[in-house]
Design an enzyme around this catalytic site. Structure first.
Site, short mmCIF file in Angstrom:
data_model
loop_
_atom_site.label_atom_id
_atom_site.label_comp_id
_atom_site.label_asym_id
_atom_site.label_seq_id
_atom_site.Cartn_x
_atom_site.Cartn_y
_atom_site.Cartn_z
N GLY A 247 -63.37 8.28 7.64
CA GLY A 247 -63.80 6.96 7.20
C GLY A 247 -65.27 6.72 7.47
O GLY A 247 -66.02 6.32 6.60
N GLU A 717 -68.33 6.97 18.34
CA GLU A 717 -69.71 6.76 17.91
C GLU A 717 -70.76 7.43 18.78
O GLU A 717 -71.81 7.87 18.28
CB GLU A 717 -70.01 5.25 17.87
CG GLU A 717 -69.84 4.64 16.50
CD GLU A 717 -68.55 3.86 16.34
OE1 GLU A 717 -68.46 3.09 15.39
OE2 GLU A 717 -67.64 4.04 17.15
#
Length: 755
Positions: A247, A717
């Site tokens: 994604g 992240e």
């Protein structure tokens, strides 16, 4: 007797969904076999701004198998007000509503949908649609858009944006600083390119009931969104995203293909599938383009006295997307005088959006290049420069961290990399015709914990099912759920099944921001602890009541499928025997993990972040200026690591994506036509296998009982943040050429003089 060994938190368990994925049993959004399925193919706008004058559908309707052509002219009823189109992560402004009217907002906007019995018929018929437009003057040139840059007056603290908090008098301190550095930095726009393209299969059940198999990073937010937008009852809309083929943020918000698929299903009262092509993947979310001016002032020894930041990123004309760009350096480094300004610049494109580590991947990377420049200006080793300006607290907010092991990350990463052997002068390391450069940078990201629910069902045969509406976009949520359950109830992983990605399951937020492991894991742990409490109560039915007097589940060791008294490990009973004695077919509980009042107070008083230290080696062909990233060491401080194997995989993926940001990824704008030019994999470059060499990942020991119930900070992240800067800094060390634009391509190295 010793308790059997557990395979739980801290174990390197292989992905529990791995077999289904590699054998093709895992179904993605476009792979569900639905009876009577129709196929929709979108027709996209050729202009960037204007309106539709006419749509000639005649030739398309003559194609055998075509069922209908849908556009703003004949679409079914849908919500008119913007508030009905707000999704879970809505951006302030007017959300995009496909086929709402004849207005064109961006090139590639869907203007019609051809629906046919086969995909091939729909695709061919779509090529026959003729659309006439009234074109208006457009602008997608970022430099030109800077003339319109602004900061929305209502933007205080929203989504990814937190206003910078200035301290001291940065302008005066900069003017007085003996050592100064000024630089203007730029990041090109990047587009999400996950392996799975956005797709939606809408199964029509009749009476307004639908099941939507969607490529999206959450199920319950899109469920509410679709019900609101199309006037459906929420209970009649089920969204399933059990498997997601990547994604990177592109699926945080529902994309236009699900609007078209649901619209067509309602209009035709049939099941419909719409899949974006690879080129259409360039018609929606993308990382915003950014320009970032930095001024740094320091004492002769390198101690920072002034930091001045000024950044602008791109957005659309219909939504105001903002990110945290300038705050990261202000938070991370000790400097008495710091100021930051941030604006956005509108242009005629789709709205920019979250892309892995939104804001930090851009802002931290560009600022860390500036920090490297300042280290050279002060004549201080880049690592020593960061240690000299290290801040034990969040320097912008003045708050302590729940934990910060960045200093240890610097030390462990440098030792593993061999940083002490670095020759400091640019162009001083060489082998054959290749210049060798060593660079480093700092990474920083948020550590978040969100309200999440989970259900646990323990069966009489000792098998356990844990379920949550959370998602797994390749990050390993299935495996995290199994490991936490195994750790809590002492069961073997093969006895546990995890279910997720379904709006019918217990409440969970969209997966993003690196909060899934901390949040879903905490919910699963709570549910399994409640199961354990019920087991302890059920144990009263055992002959002789061997567990009488045990003071709660803290007095139990659960391992190997057994309950064991901690105060007398010889007393134990199999879980299946306990349930049989109590006559239980199953034990079912649902629990919700959420920040409590004390957590909310702590969040206001303490900063919660992950940190990393990235060290990089590049080799640059002295004649051709071709860059190879030959070695990366990434030392990560991210709290408790649930699974070192899958955690390492997350960091590897982030590092590779950072390589793309540094050297490859860039979407080019055709300003005359108002379109993205390189909207395909042939011309939009991402790192290939041959580009990736040695990547070493270190997880620094960082206990943190405050940040989340499991002490987990999240890893999705942090792997990308700072990586591009470390590569850029290594290129400077190798070549003596300072390139302030990412990606650093051969032409930029040819244009930049050394020195």
């Amino acid at each position: 007797m010793n308790a059997p060994a557990k395979i739980g938190i801290g174990s390197s368990l292989s992905r529990v969904d791995g077999v289904d994925k590699v054998t093709g049993q895992a179904k993605y959004a476009a792979e569900y076999n639905v009876p009577g399925l129709l196929h929709g193919v979108a027709v996209n706008s050729r202009i960037a701004k204007g309106s539709i004058l006419s749509i000639d559908e005649a030739a398309a309707r003559e194609v055998p198998g075509v069922v209908d052509v849908i556009s703003h002219l004949n679409r079914p009823k849908q919500a008119w007000l913007d508030r009905n189109w707000k999704d879970e992560l809505s951006i302030p402004g007017e959300p995009f509503k496909a086929f709402h009217d004849d207005t064109i907002l961006f090139a590639g906007q869907p203007v019609a949908l051809v629906v046919a019995e086969t995909f091939e018929a729909a695709r061919f018929a779509a090529s026959l649609i003729e659309v006439r437009y009234e074109e208006e003057a457009h602008n997608i040139d970022f430099e030109a858009s800077l003339a319109e840059k602004f900061l929305p007056s209502y933007m205080k603290r929203r989504n990814n944006y937190h206003p910078p908090k200035n301290r001291g008098d940065a302008e005066a301190a900069f003017a007085d600083a003996p050592v100064k550095m000024t630089g203007d930095y730029h990041l090109a726009p990047e587009h999400h390119n996950p392996m799975e393209m956005h797709a939606s299969t809408v199964e029509w059940h009749g009476d307004g009931k639908i099941t939507v198999y969607d490529k999206v990073q959450g199920s319950q937010g899109p469920q509410a969104y679709l019900a609101s937008a199309f006037g459906l009852s929420k209970k009649d809309v089920r969204v399933v995203n059990a498997y997601v083929g990547g994604g990177f943020g592109s699926g945080l918000r529902p994309q236009w293909q699900v609007q078209l698929a649901v619209m067509a299903a309602i209009h035709l009262e049939r099941s419909v599938r719409v899949v974006m092509t690879r080129q259409q993947m360039f018609t929606h979310a993308h990382r915003p383009e950014c320009t970032y001016s930095v001024r740094l002032g320091a004492e002769p020894d390198g101690k920072l006295q002034a930091m001045i930041h000024d950044a602008t990123t791109s957005t659309s004309r219909f939504e105001n997307n903002m990110e945290d760009i300038v705050v990261w350096g202000m938070m991370n480094y000790d400097c008495p005088n710091a100021s930051g300004e941030y604006t956005i610049a509108p242009r005629d494109t789709y709205t920019s959006a979250d892309m892995r580590a939104p804001g930090a991947a851009t802002g931290m990377a560009l600022f860390e290049i500036a920090m490297d420049e300042m280290a050279y200006a002060a004549g201080v080793d880049p690592l020593d420069f960061r240690l000299l300006n290290y801040s034990e607290v969040d320097a912008m907010n003045g708050t302590p961290y729940t934990s910060k092991a960045l200093r240890e990350a610097y030390q462990e990463g440098a030792a593993r990399f061999g940083w002490e052997k670095r020759s400091p002068a640019p162009r001083s390391m060489k082998e054959g015709r290749e210049l060798i450069g060593w660079g480093m940078a700092t990474g920083m990201w948020d550590a978040q914990f969100s309200k999440t629910a989970a259900r646990a069902v323990l069966s009489a045969d000792g098998r356990l099912e844990v379920a949550s509406a959370s998602s797994d976009i390749g990050t390993g949520t299935y495996t995290v759920m199994v490991q936490v359950a195994a750790d809590t109830l002492g069961l073997a992983p093969e006895q546990i099944t995890a279910k997720l990605g379904d709006s019918d399951l217990p409440q969970a937020p969209v997966e993003g921001g690196s909060w899934a492991a901390a949040s879903t894991g905490a919910a699963v742990q709570l549910a399994c602890q409640s199961v354990a409490k019920k087991l302890l109560s059920a144990a009263e039915k055992l002959d002789g009541q061997p567990f009488r007097g045990v003071n709660g589940i803290e007095g139990l060791e659960l391992a190997g499928g057994e309950m064991i008294r901690r105060d007398n490990p010889t007393i134990r009973a199999r879980i299946t025997d306990v349930m049989a004695a109590a006559g239980l077919d199953d034990i079912e509980v649902e629990e919700t993990a959420a920040p409590g009042i004390s957590d909310m107070v702590s969040m206001a008083r303490k900063s919660r972040n992950t940190h990393s230290a990235i060290f990089c080696e590049v080799r640059v062909d002295e004649e051709l200026n071709q860059v190879r990233v030959t070695r990366v060491v990434n030392a990560v401080a991210a709290g408790r690591i649930i699974n070192p194997k899958t955690a390492r995989s997350q960091i590897l993926g982030g590092v590779v994506m950072g390589m793309g940001m540094a050297l490859h990824e860039e979407t080019f704008a055709d300003t005359k036509l108002g379109r993205w030019m390189n909207h395909n994999f042939a011309e939009y470059h991402v790192p290939a296998h041959a580009d990736v060499h040695d990547i070493d990942v270190i997880f620094v020991h960082e206990p943190d009982p405050e940040v989340s119930p499991l002490g987990v900070k999240g890893l999705g992240e942090i792997g990308i943040v700072g990586t591009a800067a470390a590569i850029a800094n290594a290129i400077y060390h190798a070549t003596g050429k300072r390139v302030r634009e990412l990606p650093i391509t051969i032409d930029k190295l040819l244009e930049t003089p050394a020195g």
